[in-house]
Design a protein around this motif. Structure first.
Motif, PDB file in Angstrom:
ATOM      1  N   ASP A   3     129.090  -1.582 -11.935  1.00  0.00           N
ATOM      2  CA  ASP A   3     128.696  -0.838 -10.743  1.00  0.00           C
ATOM      3  C   ASP A   3     127.839   0.366 -11.100  1.00  0.00           C
ATOM      4  O   ASP A   3     127.445   1.131 -10.228  1.00  0.00           O
ATOM      5  CB  ASP A   3     129.932  -0.364  -9.983  1.00  0.00           C
ATOM      6  CG  ASP A   3     130.676  -1.526  -9.364  1.00  0.00           C
ATOM      7  OD1 ASP A   3     130.030  -2.559  -9.105  1.00  0.00           O
ATOM      8  OD2 ASP A   3     131.889  -1.396  -9.152  1.00  0.00           O
ATOM      9  N   SER A   4     127.554   0.550 -12.384  1.00  0.00           N
ATOM     10  CA  SER A   4     126.795   1.718 -12.820  1.00  0.00           C
ATOM     11  C   SER A   4     125.383   1.691 -12.272  1.00  0.00           C
ATOM     12  O   SER A   4     124.741   0.643 -12.227  1.00  0.00           O
ATOM     13  CB  SER A   4     126.717   1.763 -14.348  1.00  0.00           C
ATOM     14  OG  SER A   4     127.995   1.871 -14.891  1.00  0.00           O
ATOM     15  N   LEU A   5     124.921   2.870 -11.878  1.00  0.00           N
ATOM     16  CA  LEU A   5     123.549   3.001 -11.422  1.00  0.00           C
ATOM     17  C   LEU A   5     122.632   3.094 -12.625  1.00  0.00           C
ATOM     18  O   LEU A   5     122.971   3.719 -13.623  1.00  0.00           O
ATOM     19  CB  LEU A   5     123.395   4.262 -10.580  1.00  0.00           C
ATOM     20  CG  LEU A   5     124.119   4.266  -9.245  1.00  0.00           C
ATOM     21  CD1 LEU A   5     123.967   5.636  -8.588  1.00  0.00           C
ATOM     22  CD2 LEU A   5     123.564   3.182  -8.333  1.00  0.00           C
ATOM     23  N   LYS A   6     121.483   2.454 -12.530  1.00  0.00           N
ATOM     24  CA  LYS A   6     120.509   2.550 -13.605  1.00  0.00           C
ATOM     25  C   LYS A   6     119.912   3.956 -13.596  1.00  0.00           C
ATOM     26  O   LYS A   6     119.365   4.387 -12.575  1.00  0.00           O
ATOM     27  CB  LYS A   6     119.408   1.511 -13.409  1.00  0.00           C
ATOM     28  CG  LYS A   6     118.393   1.488 -14.524  1.00  0.00           C
ATOM     29  CD  LYS A   6     117.376   0.384 -14.279  1.00  0.00           C
ATOM     30  CE  LYS A   6     116.355   0.316 -15.387  1.00  0.00           C
ATOM     31  NZ  LYS A   6     115.378  -0.768 -15.158  1.00  0.00           N
TER      32      LYS A   6
END
Ligand code: FES
Length: 108
Positions: A3-6
């Protein structure tokens, strides 16, 4: 799936790393150099001008002698015993002019 944002980061021309660890300088000279670098880059318009210099402090390069130590990437040029006066020269000749200051380089 993560779910990490780039992350994103503004473009830069060179990235200067300064060791602020206690093993290569004993009296906070590395941290003082790092703070001086911030001020000098701003004064010369090198943070968000035509030439963009990014900086970070690191806690140890694994060298631990001859500090303050400074590394310029992506050139892979490492400087030792950098003081305020040398920093001015490194900024002008290397960061702006693109030519490393050979006499203070200990590793490339
Ligand atoms: S503390 Fe500076 S290189 Fe290790």
């Amino acid at each position: 799936m993560s779910d990490s944002l780039k992350p994103s980061m503004p473009a830069y021309d060179r990235y200067v790393l300064v060791c602020t660890g206690k093993n290569c300088t004993r009296h906070g000279e590395g941290l003082a150099l790092y703070e001086a670098l911030k001020t000098k880059l701003k004064q010369r318009g090198l943070v968000d001008g035509n030439i963009k210099i990014k900086r970070s402090q690191v806690h140890c390069f694994g060298v631990c002698t001859g500090g303050p130590l400074l590394c310029v990437q992506p050139d892979g040029v490492w400087y030792y015993a950098v003081d305020d006066e040398k920093l001015d020269t490194i900024i002008e000749q290397h960061l702006v002019g693109g030519k490393p200051v050979a006499e203070w380089v200990f590793h490339e």
